[in-house]
Design an enzyme around this catalytic site. Sequence first.
Site, PDB file in Angstrom:
ATOM      1  N   HIS A 287      40.498  -3.586 -13.702  1.00 57.09           N
ATOM      2  CA  HIS A 287      41.321  -3.296 -14.875  1.00 57.09           C
ATOM      3  C   HIS A 287      42.613  -2.625 -14.437  1.00 57.09           C
ATOM      4  O   HIS A 287      42.759  -2.248 -13.277  1.00 57.09           O
ATOM      5  CB  HIS A 287      40.547  -2.446 -15.898  1.00 57.09           C
ATOM      6  CG  HIS A 287      40.174  -1.072 -15.441  1.00 57.09           C
ATOM      7  ND1 HIS A 287      39.370  -0.826 -14.351  1.00 57.09           N
ATOM      8  CD2 HIS A 287      40.500   0.159 -15.946  1.00 57.09           C
ATOM      9  CE1 HIS A 287      39.216   0.477 -14.206  1.00 57.09           C
ATOM     10  NE2 HIS A 287      39.889   1.108 -15.153  1.00 57.09           N
TER      11      HIS A 287
ATOM     12  N   HIS B  32      44.108   0.265 -14.985  1.00 55.34           N
ATOM     13  CA  HIS B  32      44.343   1.706 -14.834  1.00 55.34           C
ATOM     14  C   HIS B  32      44.713   1.958 -13.372  1.00 55.34           C
ATOM     15  O   HIS B  32      44.159   1.341 -12.460  1.00 55.34           O
ATOM     16  CB  HIS B  32      43.106   2.517 -15.226  1.00 55.34           C
ATOM     17  CG  HIS B  32      42.957   2.665 -16.718  1.00 55.34           C
ATOM     18  ND1 HIS B  32      41.766   2.996 -17.322  1.00 55.34           N
ATOM     19  CD2 HIS B  32      43.868   2.537 -17.719  1.00 55.34           C
ATOM     20  CE1 HIS B  32      41.960   3.069 -18.638  1.00 55.34           C
ATOM     21  NE2 HIS B  32      43.216   2.786 -18.901  1.00 55.34           N
TER      22      HIS B  32
ATOM     23  N   ASP C 279      44.188   4.084 -11.035  1.00 57.52           N
ATOM     24  CA  ASP C 279      43.260   4.420  -9.947  1.00 57.52           C
ATOM     25  C   ASP C 279      42.472   3.203  -9.468  1.00 57.52           C
ATOM     26  O   ASP C 279      41.658   3.314  -8.548  1.00 57.52           O
ATOM     27  CB  ASP C 279      42.336   5.580 -10.339  1.00 57.52           C
ATOM     28  CG  ASP C 279      41.579   5.344 -11.633  1.00 57.52           C
ATOM     29  OD1 ASP C 279      42.077   4.581 -12.487  1.00 57.52           O
ATOM     30  OD2 ASP C 279      40.493   5.924 -11.802  1.00 57.52           O
ATOM     31  N   HIS C 280      42.740   2.031 -10.074  1.00 57.14           N
ATOM     32  CA  HIS C 280      42.073   0.805  -9.631  1.00 57.14           C
ATOM     33  C   HIS C 280      43.040  -0.262  -9.131  1.00 57.14           C
ATOM     34  O   HIS C 280      42.606  -1.296  -8.634  1.00 57.14           O
ATOM     35  CB  HIS C 280      41.198   0.242 -10.762  1.00 57.14           C
ATOM     36  CG  HIS C 280      40.076   1.157 -11.103  1.00 57.14           C
ATOM     37  ND1 HIS C 280      38.784   0.955 -10.697  1.00 57.14           N
ATOM     38  CD2 HIS C 280      40.064   2.342 -11.775  1.00 57.14           C
ATOM     39  CE1 HIS C 280      38.019   1.958 -11.112  1.00 57.14           C
ATOM     40  NE2 HIS C 280      38.773   2.814 -11.769  1.00 57.14           N
TER      41      HIS C 280
ATOM     42  N   HIS D  70      35.453  -0.601 -21.609  1.00 58.97           N
ATOM     43  CA  HIS D  70      36.295   0.522 -21.198  1.00 58.97           C
ATOM     44  C   HIS D  70      37.482   0.617 -22.161  1.00 58.97           C
ATOM     45  O   HIS D  70      37.579  -0.147 -23.110  1.00 58.97           O
ATOM     46  CB  HIS D  70      36.736   0.313 -19.745  1.00 58.97           C
ATOM     47  CG  HIS D  70      37.303   1.544 -19.098  1.00 58.97           C
ATOM     48  ND1 HIS D  70      36.754   2.792 -19.256  1.00 58.97           N
ATOM     49  CD2 HIS D  70      38.383   1.703 -18.288  1.00 58.97           C
ATOM     50  CE1 HIS D  70      37.481   3.664 -18.571  1.00 58.97           C
ATOM     51  NE2 HIS D  70      38.475   3.043 -17.978  1.00 58.97           N
TER      52      HIS D  70
ATOM     53  N   ASP E   2      35.203   0.310 -14.523  1.00 58.27           N
ATOM     54  CA  ASP E   2      34.711   1.459 -15.273  1.00 58.27           C
ATOM     55  C   ASP E   2      34.087   0.956 -16.569  1.00 58.27           C
ATOM     56  O   ASP E   2      34.602   0.011 -17.153  1.00 58.27           O
ATOM     57  CB  ASP E   2      35.857   2.388 -15.628  1.00 58.27           C
ATOM     58  CG  ASP E   2      36.620   2.939 -14.427  1.00 58.27           C
ATOM     59  OD1 ASP E   2      36.306   2.575 -13.287  1.00 58.27           O
ATOM     60  OD2 ASP E   2      37.553   3.726 -14.628  1.00 58.27           O
TER      61      ASP E   2
ATOM     62  N   HIS F  37      32.738   6.509  -8.429  1.00 58.74           N
ATOM     63  CA  HIS F  37      33.710   6.833  -9.477  1.00 58.74           C
ATOM     64  C   HIS F  37      33.432   8.214 -10.084  1.00 58.74           C
ATOM     65  O   HIS F  37      33.481   8.422 -11.299  1.00 58.74           O
ATOM     66  CB  HIS F  37      33.724   5.780 -10.588  1.00 58.74           C
ATOM     67  CG  HIS F  37      35.019   5.793 -11.374  1.00 58.74           C
ATOM     68  ND1 HIS F  37      35.172   6.501 -12.533  1.00 58.74           N
ATOM     69  CD2 HIS F  37      36.212   5.200 -11.139  1.00 58.74           C
ATOM     70  CE1 HIS F  37      36.406   6.323 -12.989  1.00 58.74           C
ATOM     71  NE2 HIS F  37      37.050   5.534 -12.155  1.00 58.74           N
TER      72      HIS F  37
END
Lengths: 304, 304
Positions: free
Chosen positions: B60, B62, B64-65, B140, B210, B268
């Site tokens: 996805h 976001h 941090d990914h 998510h 997530d 995570h």
Amino acid sequence: MKLSILGCYSATPRALTNTTSQVLEMNNHMFLIDCGEGTQVQLRKHKIKFNRIKHIFISHLHGDHFFGLVGLISTFRLLTREADLHIYGPKGIKEIVTLQMKLADSWTNYKLIFHELSSNESQLIFEDDSVEVYTIPLDHRVYTNGYLFKEKPGERKLDVKAAEQANINVAYYRKLKQGFDVVNEDGVLIDNEKVTSPPEPTMSYAFCSDTAYKEDIVPIIKNVDVLYHESTFLEKHADLAPKTKHSTAKQAATIAKKANAGMLLLGHYSTRYDSLEAFKEEAREVFEFVTLCDDGKTFEFPSK
Amino acid sequence: MKLSILGCYSATPRALTNTTSQVLEMNNHMFLIDCGEGTQVQLRKHKIKFNRIKHIFISHLHGDHFFGLVGLISTFRLLTREADLHIYGPKGIKEIVTLQMKLADSWTNYKLIFHELSSNESQLIFEDDSVEVYTIPLDHRVYTNGYLFKEKPGERKLDVKAAEQANINVAYYRKLKQGFDVVNEDGVLIDNEKVTSPPEPTMSYAFCSDTAYKEDIVPIIKNVDVLYHESTFLEKHADLAPKTKHSTAKQAATIAKKANAGMLLLGHYSTRYDSLEAFKEEAREVFEFVTLCDDGKTFEFPSK
């Protein structure tokens, strides 16, 4: 004036070297200059408080100078930042950041203000009571600016004893610090310089990365105290410099000499070289006061 | 099957922890799964050859990914990569990458192929002779997919001696490996299972990050050998899980149990916790085979 080198290597972040990013402390400001991938981790390693950064200056939109920006903006949000953040950089930078925020459905809870640049002339882009910041138009493969940071002169220093002896009313002290001559209690005009001394000398810092050799910048940075100038290549690869629109150490030193800089900091080294010493040696053939940047180094520049 | 954890912490990269990224080796493939900021440096530290990565799966958008993706693509270019690169991820990922390439005037010299996802049903998104990859629709705050990697069964193992004794012509050996019964030199039909044994058992890996607790994924990942499931929170913060659309360690374990997974890997983690042991303890109350991921860990999973 204090400068922390978070990263000063070109091209790509590696296990032991980081791409360009610096923090300049000047008169209580903490200016972040360029923001390669990994800058937020480097800020943590340097124990620099994220909240003190209110202005970020991006030279150009090559990845090794700004791929850490969107992550830093996003981390500021997660840390519930409230202070405004000003971003200065080439036109397009706003679209890159906001597109990623839109697709992540993650808007900042602080005010994010973009100042997009597109002029090819040097411009005053930030000013307050104590500091001025100007762009330095550079010559690279994409639209690029360096930045010149200049302290403004402070007030003149008042010699209180001398003012008392000259029988000047306290109400005029502020005027004296501002440089005016004033009339004393006896009606006599007192020459300002008799009761004050000049303010602290101001300091200035010029950041020039990335660029081909460009003499046009000399008048803009004339007499700068500290000049950071990129030196991607050594003389043995001098032919690559104009092709890739980068500079050699010797070219950086030539600019420093022509600009009568107080000192020259070198950086943006190509990772093809095993040692940095040759950069210093080649630059010193042209200009005496040369210092090598390296990741993790912090320079404190004493006032003159 | 081998899994390298490049990063397994949530939110932001820090001095000692990295955001999500993993490399899965399966049947000579090297799949990169998620790509947080700093992934390219983690790949170097793991001494993973950049050229072996031909498929990148992003869960996805976001940061941090995926904030490390554009830097990795750019580094591949600087390293003069020639091999095609396939990127799988949510709709919008192509625009983010190409906008930055356009503004940097830096297009790749290798073929960059985007596979943008928008379905809410599990889909087969990659297949070759030896591997299948399916999406696992997750729940998510933005559109998110996990990924299921499945080895395909190989050929049956031929017992050459038994085939000779059964007087089967060598020309039929290929058919035997493919599972067919064949007629021998005497005109007798030979039962395949008399001269072959089953192929090596296949392995499978499911990556789920997530997501809020989502039982709908259980049929998709049923009997998976190794399940990575996010566990952002411990029980004491269980109220935050549905609010932020994340899971607790216990919820991850519940999914593992219902799916009859061979083992559960946790990751995570929220960076609010000092120690990871509690994640394992809480998950083990529900499901026996729990292992903690940590940055730098590599797991080799033996065939069954």
